[in-house]
Design an enzyme around this catalytic site. Structure first.
Site, PDB file in Angstrom:
ATOM      1  NE  ARG A  46     -55.183  78.694   7.736  1.00  0.00           N
ATOM      2  CZ  ARG A  46     -56.410  78.678   7.231  1.00  0.00           C
ATOM      3  NH1 ARG A  46     -56.594  78.902   5.957  1.00  0.00           N
ATOM      4  NH2 ARG A  46     -57.446  78.453   8.002  1.00  0.00           N
ATOM      5  NE  ARG A  55     -51.419  74.467   4.722  1.00  0.00           N
ATOM      6  CZ  ARG A  55     -51.800  74.409   3.462  1.00  0.00           C
ATOM      7  NH1 ARG A  55     -51.038  73.822   2.569  1.00  0.00           N
ATOM      8  NH2 ARG A  55     -52.928  74.955   3.080  1.00  0.00           N
TER       9      ARG A  55
HETATM   10  O1  CP3 Z   1     -53.751  72.626  16.573  1.00  0.00           O
HETATM   11  C1  CP3 Z   1     -54.824  72.008  16.398  1.00  0.00           C
HETATM   12  O2  CP3 Z   1     -55.900  72.382  16.886  1.00  0.00           O
HETATM   13  C2  CP3 Z   1     -54.760  70.683  15.678  1.00  0.00           C
HETATM   14  C3  CP3 Z   1     -55.122  70.641  14.351  1.00  0.00           C
HETATM   15  C4  CP3 Z   1     -56.545  70.611  13.846  1.00  0.00           C
HETATM   16  C5  CP3 Z   1     -56.823  70.883  12.490  1.00  0.00           C
HETATM   17  N1  CP3 Z   1     -58.139  70.643  12.271  1.00  0.00           N
HETATM   18  C6  CP3 Z   1     -55.831  71.314  11.479  1.00  0.00           C
HETATM   19  C7  CP3 Z   1     -56.317  72.186  10.407  1.00  0.00           C
HETATM   20  C8  CP3 Z   1     -57.749  70.262  14.451  1.00  0.00           C
HETATM   21  C9  CP3 Z   1     -58.035  69.914  15.916  1.00  0.00           C
HETATM   22  C10 CP3 Z   1     -58.747  70.279  13.440  1.00  0.00           C
HETATM   23  C11 CP3 Z   1     -60.161  69.906  13.683  1.00  0.00           C
HETATM   24  C12 CP3 Z   1     -61.140  70.298  12.691  1.00  0.00           C
HETATM   25  N2  CP3 Z   1     -61.061  70.236  11.342  1.00  0.00           N
HETATM   26  C13 CP3 Z   1     -62.444  70.714  13.020  1.00  0.00           C
HETATM   27  C14 CP3 Z   1     -62.994  70.793  14.406  1.00  0.00           C
HETATM   28  C15 CP3 Z   1     -62.572  72.006  15.082  1.00  0.00           C
HETATM   29  C16 CP3 Z   1     -63.431  73.189  14.794  1.00  0.00           C
HETATM   30  O3  CP3 Z   1     -62.891  74.147  14.204  1.00  0.00           O
HETATM   31  O4  CP3 Z   1     -64.595  73.159  15.155  1.00  0.00           O
HETATM   32  C17 CP3 Z   1     -63.125  70.979  11.824  1.00  0.00           C
HETATM   33  C18 CP3 Z   1     -64.532  71.485  11.697  1.00  0.00           C
HETATM   34  C19 CP3 Z   1     -62.247  70.659  10.765  1.00  0.00           C
HETATM   35  C20 CP3 Z   1     -62.525  70.713   9.318  1.00  0.00           C
HETATM   36  C21 CP3 Z   1     -61.700  71.732   8.683  1.00  0.00           C
HETATM   37  N3  CP3 Z   1     -60.333  71.618   8.511  1.00  0.00           N
HETATM   38  C22 CP3 Z   1     -62.115  72.960   8.116  1.00  0.00           C
HETATM   39  C23 CP3 Z   1     -63.526  73.474   8.119  1.00  0.00           C
HETATM   40  C24 CP3 Z   1     -60.964  73.571   7.602  1.00  0.00           C
HETATM   41  C25 CP3 Z   1     -60.873  74.848   6.804  1.00  0.00           C
HETATM   42  C26 CP3 Z   1     -60.829  76.009   7.695  1.00  0.00           C
HETATM   43  C27 CP3 Z   1     -60.029  77.149   7.144  1.00  0.00           C
HETATM   44  O5  CP3 Z   1     -59.913  78.095   7.923  1.00  0.00           O
HETATM   45  O6  CP3 Z   1     -59.516  77.094   6.026  1.00  0.00           O
HETATM   46  C28 CP3 Z   1     -59.868  72.741   7.881  1.00  0.00           C
HETATM   47  C29 CP3 Z   1     -58.465  73.014   7.542  1.00  0.00           C
HETATM   48  C30 CP3 Z   1     -57.483  72.943   8.654  1.00  0.00           C
HETATM   49  N4  CP3 Z   1     -57.343  71.921   9.549  1.00  0.00           N
HETATM   50  C31 CP3 Z   1     -56.500  73.916   8.949  1.00  0.00           C
HETATM   51  C32 CP3 Z   1     -55.758  73.441  10.043  1.00  0.00           C
HETATM   52  C33 CP3 Z   1     -54.578  74.089  10.710  1.00  0.00           C
HETATM   53  C34 CP3 Z   1     -56.341  75.195   8.136  1.00  0.00           C
HETATM   54  C35 CP3 Z   1     -55.012  75.500   7.675  1.00  0.00           C
HETATM   55  C36 CP3 Z   1     -54.412  74.947   6.430  1.00  0.00           C
HETATM   56  O7  CP3 Z   1     -55.024  74.884   5.362  1.00  0.00           O
HETATM   57  O8  CP3 Z   1     -53.218  74.670   6.562  1.00  0.00           O
END
Ligand code: CP3
Length: 364
Positions: A46, A55
């Site tokens: 984001r 998005r």
């Molecule tokens: O560019 C990259 O790194 C690739 C994309 C990526 C996403 N999630 C997209 C995403 C990767 C590598 C992940 C891994 C992921 N997902 C992890 C491990 C990495 C870490 O942070 O330790 C975890 C724990 C998740 C689970 C997850 N996904 C959570 C807890 C959230 C919410 C966080 C938030 O800030 O809202 C997500 C959503 C998510 N996955 C987003 C993105 C870009 C947030 C943006 C959106 O809603 O578009």
């Protein structure tokens, strides 16, 4: 060497020039590189206008499930930053769906699993035979691999068994992991069955990604720092190690990453992972010492330093590069993901700092 015509007396040196393989993959294998490779956890997200534009029209899961869009988001972020590796745009939780656990992302709250796994019956009901449903991730990787060829390293990823189990049991993020640890301690048989099932699914999932062109697999054990060393050893290590080894047997290096892992690093390295991801809480050289210099490391700038003035940012970047001291096997990264309000130009500035850094002139 031709097996029918071996030359037993002369051991030929392995042909290995600095140009073989991408800079990023070479560093994962602790081979010499022309300069330190750099990429960022959550580099597509984001904080980037291009991602916010996509998005507006699609949910996170829709982006993941449409290979064309997932590939575009992956490629745009890597090219805009000028990094050495592209991590496929996907999410840690995608494997939950084919296992029989639907979830959604609630705005501002993170993931929500509709029916968390709490009992032995819940664990028994989880499916392990539908991982092919995740082929959309493989198709996105194929597109990214076709686009970059050998110019950039392509990273596939999955969650580690412990971290994914914690999402399945808690139903989302957690502070104290009470349900997770309750199952671990009180119904250890179900806990072990859950981890076994996860390892099976994650192996199949990683195989899909490697066959599609992933050069490296990163295993995110983001929440493993919630475990004591003893609990890590007793309840999580074995499953992670099995996953690491079987992904390596697919022919690619493995990066194993967690947060708040200061006390676990040497044990995490015992999984045999090629690279250990370091969070930012300890200096890089201390973390690397704990991991052991026979393993590569990735890290470890505090992601919030990206909000600092450029002079401060540059001091911190150089501190990390000096701590690595030119030793083969360092990949520059953050200690955790980029947060949504991060200024993109500061991320680009870090790439330039890493590219321009020269150890011999930087000591003054
Ligand atoms: O560019 C990259 O790194 C690739 C994309 C990526 C996403 N999630 C997209 C995403 C990767 C590598 C992940 C891994 C992921 N997902 C992890 C491990 C990495 C870490 O942070 O330790 C975890 C724990 C998740 C689970 C997850 N996904 C959570 C807890 C959230 C919410 C966080 C938030 O800030 O809202 C997500 C959503 C998510 N996955 C987003 C993105 C870009 C947030 C943006 C959106 O809603 O578009």
């Amino acid at each position: 060497m031709n097996p029918n015509n071996p030359k037993p007396t002369v051991v030929e040196p392995i042909q290995d020039t600095i140009l073989d393989g991408s800079r990023f993959v070479r560093a994962c294998l602790r081979r010499p590189v022309d300069r330190t490779p750099v990429w960022f956890l959550r580099q597509a997200g984001r904080y980037m206008q291009e991602y916010r534009d996509v998005r507006k029209h699609h949910t996170l899961v829709e982006i993941c499930k449409q290979p064309e869009i997932a590939a575009e988001v992956t490629i745009t972020a890597a090219e805009k930053l000028g990094v050495d590796a592209a991590i496929i745009f996907a999410d840690l939780l995608l494997p939950l769906e084919p296992m029989g656990l639907p979830f959604e992302f609630m705005a501002g709250e993170g993931p929500h699993v509709h029916h968390p796994v709490r009992t032995a019956e819940d664990v028994l009901a989880l499916r392990t035979d539908r991982t092919d449903d995740l082929a959309y991730v493989a198709r996105a990787i194929q597109k990214v691999a076709t686009h970059f060829r050998d110019r950039l390293g392509i990273i596939g990823f999955c969650g580690a068994p412990y971290t994914l189990a914690s999402y399945m049991i808690e139903g989302g993020g957690s502070k104290n992991y009470i349900f997770t640890k309750q199952m671990m301690y009180r119904d250890t048989l179900s806990w072990r069955l859950l981890l076994d099932k996860l390892v099976k699914v994650l192996e199949d999932y990683c195989r899909l990604q490697v066959q599609a062109g992933a050069d490296v697999i990163q295993i995110f054990d983001s929440w493993v720092g919630s475990l004591s060393l003893t609990d890590y050893r007793d309840y999580a290590f074995e499953a992670s190690k099995r996953l690491v080894r079987s992904v390596q047997a697919m022919g690619v290096p493995v990066i194993y990453f967690g947060v708040e892992t200061g006390g676990l690093l040497s044990e995490m390295a015992s999984t045999g992972a090629d690279v250990i991801g370091l969070d930012w809480r300890s200096p890089l050289d201390e973390g690397w010492k704990a991991v052991g210099h026979g393993t590569a490391v990735q890290g470890n700038l505090d992601p919030i330093t990206l909000f600092a003035p450029l002079e401060v940012l540059e001091m911190r970047v150089k501190e990390i590069l000096r701590a690595a001291n030119g030793r083969p096997g360092h990949i520059f990264n953050l200690g955790h993901g980029i947060v949504p309000t991060t200024p993109v130009e500061n991320v680009q500035a870090v790439v330039k700092m890493v590219r321009d850094f020269r150890l011999e002139t930087a000591n003054g």
